[in-house]
Design a protein around this motif. Structure first.
Motif, PDB file in Angstrom:
ATOM      1  N   ARG A 124       0.817  -1.229   0.000  1.00  0.00           N
ATOM      2  CA  ARG A 124       0.000   0.000   0.000  1.00  0.00           C
ATOM      3  C   ARG A 124       0.852   1.281   0.000  1.00  0.00           C
ATOM      4  N   LEU A 125       1.902   1.286   0.798  1.00  0.00           N
ATOM      5  CA  LEU A 125       2.718   2.496   0.944  1.00  0.00           C
ATOM      6  C   LEU A 125       3.828   2.588  -0.094  1.00  0.00           C
ATOM      7  N   GLY A 126       4.319   1.456  -0.526  1.00  0.00           N
ATOM      8  CA  GLY A 126       5.444   1.413  -1.458  1.00  0.00           C
ATOM      9  C   GLY A 126       5.245   2.194  -2.754  1.00  0.00           C
ATOM     10  N   PRO A 127       4.072   2.082  -3.397  1.00  0.00           N
ATOM     11  CA  PRO A 127       3.899   2.822  -4.654  1.00  0.00           C
ATOM     12  C   PRO A 127       4.073   4.333  -4.514  1.00  0.00           C
ATOM     13  N   TRP A 128       3.693   4.913  -3.392  1.00  0.00           N
ATOM     14  CA  TRP A 128       3.862   6.352  -3.177  1.00  0.00           C
ATOM     15  C   TRP A 128       5.338   6.725  -3.271  1.00  0.00           C
ATOM     16  N   VAL A 129       6.189   5.873  -2.682  1.00  0.00           N
ATOM     17  CA  VAL A 129       7.619   6.139  -2.651  1.00  0.00           C
ATOM     18  C   VAL A 129       8.273   5.752  -3.973  1.00  0.00           C
ATOM     19  N   ARG A 130       7.948   4.568  -4.475  1.00  0.00           N
ATOM     20  CA  ARG A 130       8.579   4.075  -5.703  1.00  0.00           C
ATOM     21  C   ARG A 130       8.292   4.965  -6.901  1.00  0.00           C
ATOM     22  N   ASP A 131       7.072   5.496  -7.004  1.00  0.00           N
ATOM     23  CA  ASP A 131       6.754   6.372  -8.137  1.00  0.00           C
ATOM     24  C   ASP A 131       7.714   7.551  -8.199  1.00  0.00           C
ATOM     25  N   TYR A 132       8.016   8.124  -7.041  1.00  0.00           N
ATOM     26  CA  TYR A 132       8.936   9.256  -7.012  1.00  0.00           C
ATOM     27  C   TYR A 132      10.366   8.791  -7.279  1.00  0.00           C
ATOM     28  N   LEU A 133      10.805   7.747  -6.581  1.00  0.00           N
ATOM     29  CA  LEU A 133      12.182   7.274  -6.727  1.00  0.00           C
ATOM     30  C   LEU A 133      12.470   6.767  -8.134  1.00  0.00           C
ATOM     31  N   ASP A 134      11.464   6.208  -8.790  1.00  0.00           N
ATOM     32  CA  ASP A 134      11.635   5.708 -10.152  1.00  0.00           C
ATOM     33  C   ASP A 134      11.492   6.804 -11.201  1.00  0.00           C
ATOM     34  N   GLY A 135      11.242   8.043 -10.770  1.00  0.00           N
ATOM     35  CA  GLY A 135      11.162   9.160 -11.698  1.00  0.00           C
ATOM     36  C   GLY A 135       9.804   9.351 -12.349  1.00  0.00           C
ATOM     37  N   HIS A 136       8.761   8.695 -11.825  1.00  0.00           N
ATOM     38  CA  HIS A 136       7.425   8.836 -12.403  1.00  0.00           C
ATOM     39  C   HIS A 136       6.737  10.119 -11.953  1.00  0.00           C
ATOM     40  N   GLY A 137       7.151  10.660 -10.819  1.00  0.00           N
ATOM     41  CA  GLY A 137       6.606  11.934 -10.376  1.00  0.00           C
ATOM     42  C   GLY A 137       5.902  11.886  -9.042  1.00  0.00           C
ATOM     43  N   ILE A 138       5.338  13.053  -8.689  1.00  0.00           N
ATOM     44  CA  ILE A 138       4.610  13.246  -7.439  1.00  0.00           C
ATOM     45  C   ILE A 138       3.164  13.548  -7.801  1.00  0.00           C
ATOM     46  N   PRO A 139       2.190  12.944  -7.107  1.00  0.00           N
ATOM     47  CA  PRO A 139       0.786  13.260  -7.413  1.00  0.00           C
ATOM     48  C   PRO A 139       0.496  14.758  -7.254  1.00  0.00           C
ATOM     49  N   LEU A 140      -0.368  15.284  -8.104  1.00  0.00           N
ATOM     50  CA  LEU A 140      -0.726  16.699  -8.060  1.00  0.00           C
ATOM     51  C   LEU A 140      -1.261  17.092  -6.687  1.00  0.00           C
ATOM     52  N   LYS A 141      -2.092  16.234  -6.112  1.00  0.00           N
ATOM     53  CA  LYS A 141      -2.656  16.508  -4.783  1.00  0.00           C
ATOM     54  C   LYS A 141      -1.540  16.695  -3.749  1.00  0.00           C
ATOM     55  N   ALA A 142      -0.501  15.877  -3.836  1.00  0.00           N
ATOM     56  CA  ALA A 142       0.618  15.986  -2.895  1.00  0.00           C
ATOM     57  C   ALA A 142       1.371  17.295  -3.100  1.00  0.00           C
ATOM     58  N   LYS A 143       1.530  17.697  -4.354  1.00  0.00           N
ATOM     59  CA  LYS A 143       2.205  18.966  -4.626  1.00  0.00           C
ATOM     60  C   LYS A 143       1.414  20.142  -4.046  1.00  0.00           C
ATOM     61  N   VAL A 144       0.112  20.136  -4.297  1.00  0.00           N
ATOM     62  CA  VAL A 144      -0.740  21.235  -3.823  1.00  0.00           C
ATOM     63  C   VAL A 144      -0.740  21.304  -2.305  1.00  0.00           C
ATOM     64  N   TYR A 145      -0.938  20.172  -1.636  1.00  0.00           N
ATOM     65  CA  TYR A 145      -0.955  20.154  -0.174  1.00  0.00           C
ATOM     66  C   TYR A 145       0.395  20.552   0.403  1.00  0.00           C
ATOM     67  N   SER A 146       1.469  20.023  -0.164  1.00  0.00           N
ATOM     68  CA  SER A 146       2.802  20.327   0.355  1.00  0.00           C
ATOM     69  C   SER A 146       3.092  21.814   0.276  1.00  0.00           C
ATOM     70  N   ILE A 147       2.867  22.382  -0.891  1.00  0.00           N
ATOM     71  CA  ILE A 147       3.155  23.804  -1.072  1.00  0.00           C
ATOM     72  C   ILE A 147       2.207  24.655  -0.217  1.00  0.00           C
ATOM     73  N   GLY A 148       0.942  24.309  -0.210  1.00  0.00           N
ATOM     74  CA  GLY A 148      -0.034  25.079   0.568  1.00  0.00           C
ATOM     75  C   GLY A 148       0.245  25.067   2.055  1.00  0.00           C
ATOM     76  N   LEU A 149       0.478  23.883   2.614  1.00  0.00           N
ATOM     77  CA  LEU A 149       0.753  23.789   4.054  1.00  0.00           C
ATOM     78  C   LEU A 149       2.084  24.446   4.413  1.00  0.00           C
ATOM     79  N   MET A 150       3.057  24.305   3.527  1.00  0.00           N
ATOM     80  CA  MET A 150       4.345  24.925   3.802  1.00  0.00           C
ATOM     81  C   MET A 150       4.200  26.444   3.876  1.00  0.00           C
ATOM     82  N   TRP A 151       3.469  27.039   2.920  1.00  0.00           N
ATOM     83  CA  TRP A 151       3.322  28.497   2.921  1.00  0.00           C
ATOM     84  C   TRP A 151       2.439  28.982   4.061  1.00  0.00           C
ATOM     85  N   CYS A 152       1.480  28.175   4.480  1.00  0.00           N
ATOM     86  CA  CYS A 152       0.681  28.547   5.665  1.00  0.00           C
ATOM     87  C   CYS A 152       1.576  28.590   6.905  1.00  0.00           C
TER      88      CYS A 152
END
Length: 133
Positions: free
Chosen positions: A67-95
């Motif tokens: 269940r957790l591995g695909p979240w990590v492997r997608d990034y490590l294998d160069g497939h990318g980061i989900p859009l939702k993760a990008k939005v939340y990360s940037i939004g929470l960081m700036w808050c």
């Protein structure tokens, strides 16, 4: 990062600290799956980075987890980061940066936080966005 690239810290104190941060990150990442305000991917990536430097066994457990591995492997294998993760990360960081700048009236500290936030935002935006499956 391949499994052969894992280089663990030699210091037992550092390894213990990295393990603690890693497990805290796994916990927050799992909570983030169910709680939409908490990002999952950044916490699991942090956990993978901590485990890679502290415990090969826990690193392999995380990246091979069904269940957790695909979240990590997608990034490590160069497939990318989900859009939702990008939005939340940037939004929470700036808050949090905004709140910190409000609470810390020291100009050099504010400038450091704003510069750091800008660089991290640019880094996240530069990463490939994981296509929807």
């Amino acid at each position: 990062m391949s499994h052969r690239d894992i280089e663990q810290s030699r210091s037992p104190v550092i390894r213990t600290l990295l393990l603690a941060i890693g497990w805290l990150s796994v916990t927050l990442g799992i909570i983030g799956i169910f709680l939409p305000v908490l990002p999952t991917t950044p916490f699991l990536l942090l956990a993978a980075a901590c485990f890679a430097r502290s415990s090969r066994r826990f690193y392999l457990w995380l990246v091979e987890h069904p269940r957790l591995g695909p979240w990590v492997r997608d990034y490590l294998d160069g497939h990318g980061i989900p859009l939702k993760a990008k939005v939340y990360s940037i939004g929470l960081m700036w808050c949090s940066i905004g709140l910190s700048c409000y609470l810390v009236p020291v100009l050099p500290a504010r400038l450091f936080m704003l510069c750091s936030g800008t660089l991290v935002t640019l880094y996240i935006l530069k990463q490939k966005t994981l296509p929807l499956r």
